[in-house]
Design a protein around this motif. Sequence first.
Motif, PDB file in Angstrom:
ATOM      1  N   ALA A  15      -0.911   3.874  16.462  1.00  0.00           N
ATOM      2  CA  ALA A  15      -1.231   2.887  17.488  1.00  0.00           C
ATOM      3  C   ALA A  15      -2.712   2.530  17.475  1.00  0.00           C
ATOM      4  O   ALA A  15      -3.088   1.360  17.611  1.00  0.00           O
ATOM      5  N   ARG A  16      -3.553   3.527  17.279  1.00  0.00           N
ATOM      6  CA  ARG A  16      -4.987   3.257  17.281  1.00  0.00           C
ATOM      7  C   ARG A  16      -5.401   2.459  16.046  1.00  0.00           C
ATOM      8  O   ARG A  16      -6.210   1.538  16.132  1.00  0.00           O
ATOM      9  N   TYR A  17      -4.829   2.786  14.898  1.00  0.00           N
ATOM     10  CA  TYR A  17      -5.100   1.997  13.700  1.00  0.00           C
ATOM     11  C   TYR A  17      -4.731   0.530  13.944  1.00  0.00           C
ATOM     12  O   TYR A  17      -5.474  -0.383  13.613  1.00  0.00           O
ATOM     13  N   ARG A  18      -3.548   0.310  14.479  1.00  0.00           N
ATOM     14  CA  ARG A  18      -3.101  -1.059  14.692  1.00  0.00           C
ATOM     15  C   ARG A  18      -4.008  -1.775  15.690  1.00  0.00           C
ATOM     16  O   ARG A  18      -4.355  -2.943  15.518  1.00  0.00           O
ATOM     17  N   ARG A  19      -4.409  -1.069  16.741  1.00  0.00           N
ATOM     18  CA  ARG A  19      -5.266  -1.692  17.750  1.00  0.00           C
ATOM     19  C   ARG A  19      -6.617  -2.053  17.167  1.00  0.00           C
ATOM     20  O   ARG A  19      -7.128  -3.156  17.365  1.00  0.00           O
ATOM     21  N   GLU A  20      -7.196  -1.126  16.421  1.00  0.00           N
ATOM     22  CA  GLU A  20      -8.491  -1.401  15.811  1.00  0.00           C
ATOM     23  C   GLU A  20      -8.385  -2.516  14.771  1.00  0.00           C
ATOM     24  O   GLU A  20      -9.245  -3.395  14.690  1.00  0.00           O
ATOM     25  N   LEU A  49      -6.445  -3.263   8.592  1.00  0.00           N
ATOM     26  CA  LEU A  49      -5.004  -3.472   8.536  1.00  0.00           C
ATOM     27  C   LEU A  49      -4.390  -2.611   7.429  1.00  0.00           C
ATOM     28  O   LEU A  49      -3.284  -2.087   7.570  1.00  0.00           O
ATOM     29  N   LEU A  50      -5.113  -2.480   6.334  1.00  0.00           N
ATOM     30  CA  LEU A  50      -4.683  -1.561   5.279  1.00  0.00           C
ATOM     31  C   LEU A  50      -4.636  -0.133   5.810  1.00  0.00           C
ATOM     32  O   LEU A  50      -3.684   0.613   5.572  1.00  0.00           O
ATOM     33  N   ALA A  51      -5.664   0.259   6.558  1.00  0.00           N
ATOM     34  CA  ALA A  51      -5.682   1.605   7.133  1.00  0.00           C
ATOM     35  C   ALA A  51      -4.509   1.809   8.076  1.00  0.00           C
ATOM     36  O   ALA A  51      -3.874   2.864   8.096  1.00  0.00           O
ATOM     37  N   ALA A  52      -4.195   0.776   8.876  1.00  0.00           N
ATOM     38  CA  ALA A  52      -3.070   0.873   9.796  1.00  0.00           C
ATOM     39  C   ALA A  52      -1.764   1.070   9.028  1.00  0.00           C
ATOM     40  O   ALA A  52      -0.905   1.868   9.419  1.00  0.00           O
ATOM     41  N   GLN A  53      -1.621   0.349   7.917  1.00  0.00           N
ATOM     42  CA  GLN A  53      -0.400   0.448   7.134  1.00  0.00           C
ATOM     43  C   GLN A  53      -0.252   1.846   6.528  1.00  0.00           C
ATOM     44  O   GLN A  53       0.835   2.431   6.529  1.00  0.00           O
ATOM     45  N   LEU A  54      -1.340   2.382   6.031  1.00  0.00           N
ATOM     46  CA  LEU A  54      -1.289   3.713   5.431  1.00  0.00           C
ATOM     47  C   LEU A  54      -0.956   4.774   6.477  1.00  0.00           C
ATOM     48  O   LEU A  54      -0.205   5.713   6.211  1.00  0.00           O
ATOM     49  N   ASP A  59       6.748   5.877  10.112  1.00  0.00           N
ATOM     50  CA  ASP A  59       7.135   4.947  11.173  1.00  0.00           C
ATOM     51  C   ASP A  59       7.413   3.580  10.550  1.00  0.00           C
ATOM     52  O   ASP A  59       6.510   2.750  10.386  1.00  0.00           O
ATOM     53  N   VAL A  60       8.690   3.320  10.206  1.00  0.00           N
ATOM     54  CA  VAL A  60       9.042   2.082   9.514  1.00  0.00           C
ATOM     55  C   VAL A  60       8.840   0.876  10.430  1.00  0.00           C
ATOM     56  O   VAL A  60       8.412  -0.192   9.976  1.00  0.00           O
ATOM     57  N   ALA A  61       9.127   1.033  11.720  1.00  0.00           N
ATOM     58  CA  ALA A  61       8.923  -0.083  12.656  1.00  0.00           C
ATOM     59  C   ALA A  61       7.451  -0.474  12.709  1.00  0.00           C
ATOM     60  O   ALA A  61       7.110  -1.663  12.746  1.00  0.00           O
ATOM     61  N   ALA A  62       6.565   0.528  12.715  1.00  0.00           N
ATOM     62  CA  ALA A  62       5.130   0.222  12.723  1.00  0.00           C
ATOM     63  C   ALA A  62       4.711  -0.443  11.418  1.00  0.00           C
ATOM     64  O   ALA A  62       3.882  -1.359  11.417  1.00  0.00           O
ATOM     65  N   MET A  63       5.277  -0.017  10.298  1.00  0.00           N
ATOM     66  CA  MET A  63       4.985  -0.653   9.013  1.00  0.00           C
ATOM     67  C   MET A  63       5.362  -2.128   9.052  1.00  0.00           C
ATOM     68  O   MET A  63       4.593  -3.001   8.640  1.00  0.00           O
ATOM     69  N   GLN A  64       6.559  -2.410   9.569  1.00  0.00           N
ATOM     70  CA  GLN A  64       7.046  -3.791   9.628  1.00  0.00           C
ATOM     71  C   GLN A  64       6.185  -4.649  10.542  1.00  0.00           C
ATOM     72  O   GLN A  64       5.776  -5.756  10.188  1.00  0.00           O
TER      73      GLN A  64
END
Length: 596
Positions: free
Chosen positions: A77-82, A92-97, A104-109
């Motif tokens: 969640a923090r990766y995605r927020r940042e 965004l790359l960091a969030a994906q990794l 978490d496939v939903a977060a990947m999508q």
Amino acid sequence: MGTAFNQFMATVGAITLLASCTPIAPESINNDLSTPASAPPQSAADPVPTAFATSQLLNLLTAELAAQYGDDDTAVARYRREGAALNTPELLLAAQLAAERSGDVAAMQSNVQHWLQLFPDDLNAQKASIRTAAALADGARLADEALALFLRHGDLDLLLAAGAYLQHNHALYAGFSQQLNHWQQHARATEQQRLAVRLLDCQIHSRRTTKAKARRQLLGCTEQLAAASRHLRSANGAKIWRISVQLSVQLLTQLRRHFEAIALLQQSVRERPDAALAFDLARLLLNFNRARAQTALQQVLQIDPSHQQARLLRAVLLIDDNQLDKAQPLLAAIPADSRWYADAQYQLGRIADHQQHPKRALQHFRRVAPGVHFQHAMQRSAELILALQGQQPLEQWLHMQHRQHPTQREAFFLLELQLASQQRSDPLPILQRALAQLPSSAALLQRRAALLQERGRYLEAAADWRQLLAQQPDNALALSSLGSLQTIYLQKPDQGRRLLQRASQLAPDDPAVLNQIGWALYQQGDLEGALGRLLKAYALEENPLLASQLGEVYWQLKKPEKALNLWRDALQRFPTTPYVRDTIERLDVDLNGVYE
């Protein structure tokens, strides 16, 4: 706390260079999400990236630590927020990794959709979308996106990498193959594009089939592909031709048609000098003609002087032929940034050892990185440091290795135990220290349990064996050892008998298991049963403990000559071990002057 802080600070340098991050997935060498060397130009409509702020970077690092040490959902969640706040491909790359690490496939999508909206031309975002399709088990989408990526960038590796996902997820196969078959009929596809898709289809089938008939049919496909792509002079055309030939060679060897495979490679290299095919030829020739293999390796280096694997293999063959002076310059020429550098340093260390240059050998062995030869190189390094510098430098070196290679701590503790055995020092303090740091290490638990059992500390040994069985319920040695303890010393014969039976079923030919079972039977008074187990164990592995126990069984069976002959032989072969002497003293046996 100090260790976590050091790891945290070490991460700072890595994250600040996040744009060059290249996570490697097991499926393929080309399905990483690494950021392109030059980012795509932004249009006026694209959001302007915000500069990194210290607080934002620290938040990112905190999330990275959370991902490594727990609390993955918070990290994602923090990766995605940042990433959303800064609108940079790097975050965004960091969030994906982070989403991939936490599964978490939903977060990947969700993340990849946002990433593609902001940066539709970012190659990493497109690769991330392919990885997400694979995680979702959507074979049709995986094929569509891989084909689109191939057409957009013209890179055959991007297409072939997608097929590697099918090796790890068979649910992808039907949808993926259907899309490939549909696309091969596409009217606007060029000849090269059709060949590329057909190559991928053939490659996928070759990975799945094990039947000779199917392999022969695929061989026809690969031969047609090689013939059709032979005239193509583009980079992708040459790659299609090379991979087609390699697939043909693979199928021929699987069909045990080795000489046809060699002939095909020889003909192909004559038609078009290709280092990869020449190297494949050299490896095949190793099984039939080493001199011709050496010639093929020389040809590889003529075609591609930077082919370090060929240089390494040629040097190893020279070492095997005792031509050390010719091998050394080849190994020394392998640069430090090559993936084969560690192997080259290991071989140079072996040569220096053979030539009795310990200081030079130590220099080479210490340069070996974790890999195939790492443990042996570290063992030899430790022995050389002890011989050249003494105990204190060895301890300092071992302490440094634990810090430099935290994933190899178990191996270094096992090395300390081996050195302690050679120096005849007490291994228990090392085991206590090791298990305080690695409480779940099966190898260390087994060592300590066996040592405690040998020293008569049966309750502690039983606790270690139980802990090991909680991790490995089918560990036959742990079953037999705990069963022996319960049968002989802990007054639980019924439980012990069940454990011994289970161990016997799992490992009927393991000498250590047979030893435990045989000695338990002896303690219960079943001399004939004990004799059968111990005889079989001693036939499989002659060691002093078994010799002492087998001799004692013979002695109690009123077969003194067999016992005395066995003990005399063991005393000559194993003069430094106490087992036979202790047994003879306990039984008050006179060996007619051989034993005093």
